[in-house]
Design a protein around this motif. Sequence first.
Motif, PDB file in Angstrom:
ATOM      1  N   SER A  95       1.041   3.924  -2.915  1.00 54.70           N
ATOM      2  CA  SER A  95       0.700   5.317  -2.610  1.00 54.70           C
ATOM      3  C   SER A  95       1.708   6.268  -3.242  1.00 54.70           C
ATOM      4  O   SER A  95       1.343   7.338  -3.740  1.00 54.70           O
ATOM      5  N   HIS A  96       2.990   5.858  -3.242  1.00 53.37           N
ATOM      6  CA  HIS A  96       4.001   6.687  -3.912  1.00 53.37           C
ATOM      7  C   HIS A  96       3.718   6.761  -5.413  1.00 53.37           C
ATOM      8  O   HIS A  96       3.910   7.818  -6.027  1.00 53.37           O
ATOM      9  N   LEU A  97       3.317   5.651  -6.013  1.00 59.27           N
ATOM     10  CA  LEU A  97       3.031   5.659  -7.451  1.00 59.27           C
ATOM     11  C   LEU A  97       1.895   6.638  -7.747  1.00 59.27           C
ATOM     12  O   LEU A  97       1.996   7.466  -8.664  1.00 59.27           O
ATOM     13  N   ALA A 117      10.891  12.374  -0.117  1.00 64.81           N
ATOM     14  CA  ALA A 117      11.280  12.080   1.258  1.00 64.81           C
ATOM     15  C   ALA A 117      10.228  11.198   1.912  1.00 64.81           C
ATOM     16  O   ALA A 117       9.037  11.445   1.775  1.00 64.81           O
ATOM     17  N   CYS A 118      10.678  10.145   2.606  1.00 66.55           N
ATOM     18  CA  CYS A 118       9.730   9.254   3.277  1.00 66.55           C
ATOM     19  C   CYS A 118      10.447   8.390   4.309  1.00 66.55           C
ATOM     20  O   CYS A 118      11.566   7.948   4.088  1.00 66.55           O
ATOM     21  N   GLY A 119       9.774   8.128   5.424  1.00 65.15           N
ATOM     22  CA  GLY A 119      10.367   7.318   6.485  1.00 65.15           C
ATOM     23  C   GLY A 119       9.707   5.966   6.672  1.00 65.15           C
ATOM     24  O   GLY A 119       9.986   5.281   7.646  1.00 65.15           O
ATOM     25  N   LEU A 142       0.836  -1.208   0.000  1.00 63.18           N
ATOM     26  CA  LEU A 142       0.000   0.000   0.000  1.00 63.18           C
ATOM     27  C   LEU A 142       0.868   1.254   0.000  1.00 63.18           C
ATOM     28  O   LEU A 142       0.546   2.248  -0.653  1.00 63.18           O
ATOM     29  N   HIS A 143       1.976   1.185   0.740  1.00 63.00           N
ATOM     30  CA  HIS A 143       2.827   2.367   0.846  1.00 63.00           C
ATOM     31  C   HIS A 143       3.520   2.663  -0.491  1.00 63.00           C
ATOM     32  O   HIS A 143       3.534   3.798  -0.965  1.00 63.00           O
ATOM     33  N   THR A 144       4.056   1.638  -1.114  1.00 64.23           N
ATOM     34  CA  THR A 144       4.730   1.823  -2.401  1.00 64.23           C
ATOM     35  C   THR A 144       3.724   2.275  -3.461  1.00 64.23           C
ATOM     36  O   THR A 144       4.011   3.178  -4.261  1.00 64.23           O
ATOM     37  N   THR A 160       8.065   2.014   5.230  1.00 58.62           N
ATOM     38  CA  THR A 160       8.626   0.784   4.669  1.00 58.62           C
ATOM     39  C   THR A 160       7.987   0.540   3.303  1.00 58.62           C
ATOM     40  O   THR A 160       6.787   0.705   3.126  1.00 58.62           O
ATOM     41  N   HIS A 161       8.829   0.170   2.340  1.00 55.70           N
ATOM     42  CA  HIS A 161       8.395   0.028   0.948  1.00 55.70           C
ATOM     43  C   HIS A 161       8.853  -1.313   0.409  1.00 55.70           C
ATOM     44  O   HIS A 161       9.691  -1.977   1.008  1.00 55.70           O
ATOM     45  N   LEU A 162       8.327  -1.682  -0.745  1.00 52.44           N
ATOM     46  CA  LEU A 162       8.785  -2.891  -1.433  1.00 52.44           C
ATOM     47  C   LEU A 162      10.186  -2.661  -2.000  1.00 52.44           C
ATOM     48  O   LEU A 162      10.614  -1.526  -2.181  1.00 52.44           O
TER      49      LEU A 162
END
Length: 243
Positions: free
Chosen positions: A100-102, A202-204, A96-98, A206-208
């Motif tokens: 969201s970046h897309l 910038a992000c803190g 979900l986090h990765t 966890t991503h794929l």
Amino acid sequence: MSRPFYHEHPEVLSVETAVLNAAPGRLMLADSPFFPGGGGQLPDKGLIRWGGGEVPVTGFEACDGQTWLLLAEPIEMSGNVVAAVDPGFRQMMRELHTDSHLLNALVYQQFNGALVTGAQLNADGTARLDFDLPDADNDKLRALEGPINDAIRQDLAVGTNYVPFADASSEPGLLRSRSVAPPPTPDGMIRIVEIGSLDRQACGGTHLASTGQSRAVRVLKIENKGRHNRRIRIALVGVAAGT
Ligand SMILES: [Zn+2]
């Protein structure tokens, strides 16, 4: 002070480590693989294995730059324990986090540098991002579902590096969010997450390791939340209800 274990070793979800400090129902570890929550990403789930068995971790409490792990039972531990992150939950948060970046990158590129005003990843396989988008066409926003899934299929590499906070502040688009910018590290650096040549911000969290590790994404809903705010809800196909 060193960087968090979950940043340095994102693939290590179970670690044997020393108890540095303990009280009934809480402990501090030398190495904690748990993401404690923040920036719209939920805290990890998991458990501690010790001589007396295992006990779930129920939460995290920051204190003077350290993190207490809160336990489901009033046990006071010492010596070495094994800290184990729930892998399924972490995987879903990473996806979900990765993703969201897309979404965020595509909105930024296609809608005149629109910034994020809020983000929340949910335990049901959905996420919402709010953007400052006063004039955008909701159908055009909904149509981003295709390019998001294209980026997943391209299996773009996801990498991290660190830049001085002052440099990050002066590079347009690097601090993408008005509400969830990560704090600088104690040495004044800020963590940058890069997805291929598509996104750099910038992000803190966890991503794929690469976008192809995500399940497909569906855009569920676009809502107008106030004059400026547009809320986009996405879901992992096959995880969220109704997908
Ligand atoms: Zn992120």
